[in-house]
Every structure is written in C-alpha cells, then in structure tokens.
Design a protein around this motif. Structure first.
Motif, mmCIF file in Angstrom:
data_model
loop_
_atom_site.group_PDB
_atom_site.id
_atom_site.type_symbol
_atom_site.label_atom_id
_atom_site.label_comp_id
_atom_site.label_asym_id
_atom_site.label_seq_id
_atom_site.Cartn_x
_atom_site.Cartn_y
_atom_site.Cartn_z
ATOM 1 N N LYS A 64 0.829 -1.208 0.000
ATOM 2 C CA LYS A 64 0.000 0.000 0.000
ATOM 3 C C LYS A 64 0.863 1.258 0.000
ATOM 4 C CE LYS A 64 -4.079 -1.818 0.024
ATOM 5 N NZ LYS A 64 -5.010 -1.579 -1.107
ATOM 6 N N ARG A 68 1.449 4.329 -3.290
ATOM 7 C CA ARG A 68 0.891 5.653 -3.011
ATOM 8 C C ARG A 68 1.849 6.732 -3.511
ATOM 9 N NH1 ARG A 68 1.576 8.797 1.605
ATOM 10 N NH2 ARG A 68 2.599 7.021 2.618
ATOM 11 N N ARG A 73 -2.338 11.559 0.819
ATOM 12 C CA ARG A 73 -2.742 11.031 2.107
ATOM 13 C C ARG A 73 -2.944 9.521 2.018
ATOM 14 N NH1 ARG A 73 -8.353 12.520 5.353
ATOM 15 N NH2 ARG A 73 -7.890 11.307 7.253
ATOM 16 N N SER A 74 -2.603 8.829 3.102
ATOM 17 C CA SER A 74 -2.727 7.383 3.108
ATOM 18 C C SER A 74 -4.199 6.977 3.014
ATOM 19 C CB SER A 74 -2.111 6.804 4.385
ATOM 20 O OG SER A 74 -2.768 7.326 5.536
ATOM 21 N N SER A 75 -4.432 5.816 2.437
ATOM 22 C CA SER A 75 -5.789 5.338 2.227
ATOM 23 C C SER A 75 -6.383 4.804 3.528
ATOM 24 C CB SER A 75 -5.809 4.238 1.169
ATOM 25 O OG SER A 75 -5.079 3.116 1.627
ATOM 26 N N LYS A 76 -7.689 4.620 3.513
ATOM 27 C CA LYS A 76 -8.373 4.091 4.689
ATOM 28 C C LYS A 76 -7.946 2.638 4.948
ATOM 29 C CE LYS A 76 -12.620 5.212 5.186
ATOM 30 N NZ LYS A 76 -14.101 5.291 5.042
ATOM 31 N N ARG A 77 -7.728 1.874 3.880
ATOM 32 C CA ARG A 77 -7.318 0.488 4.061
ATOM 33 C C ARG A 77 -5.916 0.399 4.686
ATOM 34 N NH1 ARG A 77 -8.703 -3.785 -0.497
ATOM 35 N NH2 ARG A 77 -10.720 -3.167 0.369
ATOM 36 N N ARG A 79 -4.606 2.584 6.756
ATOM 37 C CA ARG A 79 -4.753 2.899 8.181
ATOM 38 C C ARG A 79 -5.360 1.728 8.946
ATOM 39 N NH1 ARG A 79 -6.457 7.864 5.914
ATOM 40 N NH2 ARG A 79 -8.653 7.376 6.354
ATOM 41 N N ARG A 80 -6.272 0.984 8.317
ATOM 42 C CA ARG A 80 -6.842 -0.192 8.965
ATOM 43 C C ARG A 80 -5.793 -1.275 9.180
ATOM 44 N NH1 ARG A 80 -12.571 -0.947 5.626
ATOM 45 N NH2 ARG A 80 -13.703 0.799 6.608
ATOM 46 N N GLN A 82 -2.560 -0.810 9.515
ATOM 47 C CA GLN A 82 -1.650 -0.372 10.574
ATOM 48 C C GLN A 82 -2.301 -0.509 11.951
ATOM 49 O OE1 GLN A 82 -0.871 3.604 9.171
ATOM 50 N NE2 GLN A 82 0.928 2.966 7.974
ATOM 51 N N ARG A 83 -3.594 -0.232 12.029
ATOM 52 C CA ARG A 83 -4.299 -0.397 13.304
ATOM 53 C C ARG A 83 -4.390 -1.874 13.690
ATOM 54 N NH1 ARG A 83 -8.272 2.431 12.116
ATOM 55 N NH2 ARG A 83 -9.780 0.842 11.467
#
Length: 271
Positions: A64, A68, A73-77, A79-80, A82-83
């Motif tokens: 991901k 990019r 800005r990083s995508s929502k996926r 960030r998911r 990484q979380r």
C-alpha cells in the motif's frame, strides 16, 4: 485497576532456592528437595503466531505504501492495516504479561510453602550481546521475556516476603553437580562425565545456581565449578540423583464448540 491491599506475608523458613530462567522452560526451580520445571512453550508459540501474522500485515502495508504517490494522504485500508498490526502486538503483549505474572506467583507461592526465604536467579542481562545463532534463533532470543519474568518474580517475592538475588550463572548448565566437572549438554538432558547420573539440563542449572549462591554466602570465594573437591553432596541432600523433575504446564482452560456442544478441558501438571 485497584490497589492491592493484601498484607505482605512472613517467610515460613530460611531456605534457599535456585531458579534457572529459560525459553522452553520459563523456570527450572530447585528448593533443595526437588526440581520443578515450568513450561514456557505457550509464550513461545504465541510469539511465533504474532510474528507470522505481523509479517503478512507488513507485506500488505508495504504494498500500500509503495503504490501511493508522494505527498498523497494514506488510504483508509492502509490505516486499517496499521491499526490491525498495533492491535495484534498489544494483545499478544497483554496475554504474555498476564501469563508471566501468574507463573511467577505460582513459583513464589510454592517456594513460600516450601519454607524458602531467598531465591537465587541466574543473570541473563547481556545474553543477547554474547549469542548469535542465526536469524531464526536470534528471533526467538529477542522475543525471550526473561527480563519481564524476573521483574514479576521480584514483585511477587515482595508480596510473600522473599528476597530475589541475581547472580552470575556462567557454566551452571555445563557443570556436573556431583563431580564438579564440566561437559556441554547435548539436547535437553545433561549426562554426568562419570556416566552415572542423568538430569534435565535446566534442572542442573537451577541446582548449580543454588550451590553457587550458598558457596558465595559461605565465604568460599568464586571458585565454583573449578575445584571438584567442593562440598557438592550436602547441596543435593534429599534429592534422588536421577530425578527428572516435575513439569508444570500453564493452567489454561480451553473451550471447544462442536455441533452445539461445549467441551471444557484443562491442562494439568504432568510428570
């Protein structure tokens, strides 16, 4: 969170115990009467599971990030992912900390009932700087939670009024408790150079750590393991020379659901 209001207990005796902290066996305990082995395989398996799944998440996160454009800005996926990685590591850390605390309390409470007042533990502070066995072995070495377990031992020892002393454990797993001669063990068991005694190598380490502490307290200097004429036999009074010890597995309850029925099993101490 709440404050522990239980009073500090008084030692029931003045005995001395030796503990050899390991990875497959989180603790080998010798109290002068017998050797008890406490398994650490559950923590090792849990760390292996975490490393395996984190590697998969790292690969997906890298794909991901590489796709990019700079400044976007990083995508929502992303960030998911990484979380999910943070959640995985935090969960494994909490589970390991809880197990270490329970096993440390089991060790200290058992020694308290055995009338032990002082616990001698081998020092492993610089082991990561001294050992290099390759990528796989080094990963296990760096995931080894000996420092956290020692911290829990000290915390539980204060609750039961026991003192935890850290001493040098050099060559304790290679020295025969019966003759004082050294031999590097092969596998999980130590065979005496005289060929008459056989014992788990972690148990040998615990016996020798206790003997080394008693020798230092008696004022015999640091000649441990170098002079076969040292009084080894009094340290082993009450323990059969060929004992293999008891293996205590973590007391974990498992619930399995099959066709609507729930079966509960529990791991019990095994010989």
């Amino acid at each position: 969170m709440y404050v522990d209001t239980r009073p500090v207990q008084t030692p029931l005796g003045d005995g001395v115990a030796g503990i050899d902290i390991g990875e497959a066996r989180i603790a080998a305990v010798y109290d002068g009467q017998g050797v008890h082995l406490h398994s650490g395989r559950l923590i090792r398996a849990r760390n292996h599971y975490a490393n395996k799944h984190q590697a998969k998440l790292d690969a997906r996160i890298a794909r991901k990030k590489n796709g990019r454009p700079p400044g976007q800005r990083s995508s929502k996926r992303l960030r998911r992912l990484q979380r999910a990685r943070r959640t995985l590591r935090d969960r494994i850390k909490r589970q390991n900390r809880d197990q270490l605390r329970k096993q440390a309390r089991q060790v200290v409470s058992t020694l308290h009932e055995s009338r032990v007042q002082t616990i001698a533990v081998g020092d492993l502070g610089d082991i990561r700087n001294r050992i290099d066995y390759g990528l796989r072995a080094n990963q296990k070495l760096h995931a080894w939670m000996f420092g956290q377990f020692l911290t829990e031992l000290k915390a539980q020892g204060r609750k039961f009024g026991l003192k935890v002393i850290v001493i040098d454990e050099a060559f304790t797993s290679q020295t025969c408790p019966w003759t004082g001669q050294r031999r590097k063990p092969r596998g999980r068991h130590f065979v005496s150079p005289c060929g008459q005694h056989r014992m788990d190598r972690d148990g040998v380490g615990a016996v020798n750590i206790r003997a080394k502490y008693l020798e230092i307290q008696a004022g015999r200097g640091t000649a441990y393991g170098r002079t076969p004429s040292l009084p080894w036999t009094p340290v082993l009074v009450g323990m059969a020379p060929t004992t293999w010890g008891q293996r205590f597995r973590p007391q974990v309850s498992h619930a399995q659901s099959k066709r609507g029925a729930v079966y509960k099993t529990a791991r019990i101490p095994g010989l």
